[in-house]
Design an enzyme around this catalytic site. Structure first.
Site, mmCIF file in Angstrom:
data_model
loop_
_atom_site.group_PDB
_atom_site.id
_atom_site.type_symbol
_atom_site.label_atom_id
_atom_site.label_comp_id
_atom_site.label_asym_id
_atom_site.label_seq_id
_atom_site.Cartn_x
_atom_site.Cartn_y
_atom_site.Cartn_z
ATOM 1 N N LYS A 104 0.984 -1.091 -0.071
ATOM 2 C CA LYS A 104 -0.005 -0.028 0.048
ATOM 3 C C LYS A 104 0.858 1.228 0.021
ATOM 4 O O LYS A 104 1.956 1.308 0.749
ATOM 5 C CB LYS A 104 -0.816 -0.125 1.251
ATOM 6 C CG LYS A 104 -2.066 1.147 1.459
ATOM 7 C CD LYS A 104 -2.805 0.775 2.612
ATOM 8 C CE LYS A 104 -4.078 1.817 2.565
ATOM 9 N NZ LYS A 104 -4.811 1.596 3.801
ATOM 10 N N SER A 159 -9.871 1.370 2.853
ATOM 11 C CA SER A 159 -9.047 2.200 2.007
ATOM 12 C C SER A 159 -7.822 1.449 1.350
ATOM 13 O O SER A 159 -7.357 2.088 0.426
ATOM 14 C CB SER A 159 -8.271 3.306 2.860
ATOM 15 O OG SER A 159 -7.437 2.767 3.871
ATOM 16 N N SER A 199 -9.853 -1.077 6.915
ATOM 17 C CA SER A 199 -9.504 -0.877 5.602
ATOM 18 C C SER A 199 -8.796 -2.052 4.747
ATOM 19 O O SER A 199 -8.510 -1.973 3.710
ATOM 20 C CB SER A 199 -8.553 0.277 5.543
ATOM 21 O OG SER A 199 -9.138 1.470 5.599
#
Ligand code: GLN
Length: 484
Positions: free
Chosen positions: A76, A151, A175
């Site tokens: 990420k 997310s 997330s």
């Protein structure tokens, strides 16, 4: 070729039938052919990844055997991998490059894993759909008119679409689990502290955890095993008991397992298709001798309020470091106060600004007791609910989300609707306890996840339980209907 299933590649690499370089090249090929549609990837350094792959191959040829050796992973883009951008999905980070490795990245690379890309995300990990990325949203490979969930949108899409067998996301209030459930992959949010936060850009520090994402619990365990444990750079980090059971992971014997179903998670608003898949999933457990008990977590109804008060408060403090002086973008301005204000005005998106304002308000003199301090007390009550139920059950099973992946734009005009998507995922983080999302089947062609929650430091038991389920079901093996 989809680069799925870490366990399969593990065997191929160990047997010498396959090389890390071949695998990493296949990973790049997959990204090149699909990412125009899916937009999961924000940055890569192919030369560096190939160099690491060749190093892994040398270690393999030398006879070394280790769970992550030679396997591609996607990171990420709020995790530091030195030399590459850490955009955090925000314009304000423009031009910033990581000066060091996050501990989780350092440990993965030391174990021979090969980072292949930095993945798209909601700006500073704030969001539930992926739509708050400043660089445009990632798309759901199961239906590209729908959100992948956020997310950790890009990390989950990368695994779902077969870019890499494993990815790292971060989970503050859901997330990794929410997108995992929307995209048919498995994701763990470990007990708070099990994975070091050093080098993960802070959102809400008392809640942030790194989370591994993969096709199955067995795959995730390979990554968790090389990353977990105390880190001198993060004083809140802790060792994970039972780590030696992670590779290879064995399925848990489900006979006598006491599974709690919290009443508060199965009320109105749960989409009927989701409910019926969860019921079918629970039968898989009971057929093996598990017992189901209804339980209650009475403070659940305060969870969203509590989470969003604490989260925004911590966000307002953590994000004050992005001032145009130390990182990334800097606006032209006459004076220092103007420079700071203008940099933040230009560099941050609407949702991030909203949270900074809300959080600064919660923490302000005169309102602190009414909001921040009260939310802290509610957090304790929510945590105690879990302590109480874990006296009578071993794990909790719940939906991850009341519904499946929603169409783009469905919630962007209504921040409250977006926050409510997290109703089932914010509770465990408030208590600091481990939880995972795994595939439970499909309704109207879209994936549905089931969440398992366990007591603190039961991470290995949770993965063993998920592995038992996945040894009896095939949902997690279904791959999305996407082609170049
Ligand atoms: N959707 C939640 C939020 O927007 C959770 C985000 C996260 O876990 N990083 O805060």
């Amino acid at each position: 070729m989809a680069v799925g299933k870490a366990m399969d590649w593990r065997e191929g690499l160990d047997a010498g039938d396959l090389s890390s370089e071949v695998l990493v090249r296949a990973s790049f090929e997959r990204m090149r052919s699909l990412d125009g549609q899916l937009h999961a990837i924000l940055a890569m350094d192919e030369d560096r990844s190939l160099r690491l792959a060749r190093e892994a191959d040398t270690r393999l040829r030398g006879g070394e055997r280790s769970p992550m050796l030679g396997l591609p992973v996607v990171l990420k883009d709020n995790l530091h991998w030195s030399g590459l951008q850490v955009s955090c999905g925000s314009r304000i980070m423009n031009g910033y490059r990581a000066p060091y490795d996050a501990t989780v990245v350092e440990r993965l690379v030391a174990a021979g894993a090969v980072p292949v890309a930095k993945a798209n995300l909601d700006e500073f990990a704030m969001g539930s759909s992926g739509e708050y990325s400043a660089f445009g949203p990632a798309r759901n490979p199961w239906d590209t008119t729908r959100v992948p969930g956020g997310s950790s949108s890009g990390s989950v899409v990368a695994v779902s679409a077969g870019y890499a067998p494993l990815a790292l996301g971060s989970d503050t209030g859901g997330s990794v689990r929410l997108p995992a459930s929307f995209c048919n992959v498995t994701a763990l949010r470990p007990t708070y502290g099990v994975l070091s936060r050093y080098g993960l850009t802070a959102m809400a520090s008392s809640l942030d955890q790194v989370g591994p994402i993969g096709t199955s619990a067995a795959d995730i365990s390979l990554a968790l095993g090389v990353m977990a444990g105390r880190d001198p750079m993060d004083s809140t980090s802790a060792d994970l008991p039972g780590m030696e059971r992670l590779a290879p992971l064995c399925p848990r014997n489900l006979k006598g397992l006491r599974i709690g179903l919290p009443r508060e998670y199965f009320g109105e608003g749960l989409e009927p298709g989701v409910r019926s898949l969860l019921e079918t999933a629970l039968q898989v457990f009971t057929n093996q001798g598990a017992e189901i008990r209804e339980v209650s977590l009475p403070h659940t109804r305060y969870a969203i309020d509590t989470y969003y008060l604490l989260c925004t408060s911590e966000v307002s403090s953590n994000l004050s470091r992005f001032d145009g002086i130390r990182y990334g973008h800097r606006a032209e301005a006459g004076s220092l106060p103007e420079l700071i204000a203008e940099t933040r005005n230009q560099g941050l998106g609407a949702e991030v600004k909203r949270r900074i304002l809300l959080g600064a308000f919660c923490l302000s003199k005169g309102y602190y007791d009414a909001f921040y301090s009260k939310a802290l007390k509610a957090r304790t009550l929510i945590a105690r609910d879990f302590d109480t139920v874990f006296k009578t059950v071993d794990v909790l099973a719940t939906p991850v989300s009341p519904d499946t992946a929603f169409p783009f734009g469905a919630k962007t005009d209504d921040p409250l609707a977006m926050y409510l998507a997290d109703a089932f995922t914010v509770t465990a983080p408030l208590a600091g306890i481990p939880c995972l999302s795994m595939p439970a089947g499909f309704t109207a062609g879209l994936p549905v996840g089931i969440q398992l929650i366990g007591p603190a430091f039961s991470d290995v038991m949770l993965l063993e339980t998920a592995h038992a389920f996945q040894s009896l079901t095939r949902h997690h093996l279904d791959t999305p209907p996407i082609s170049a």
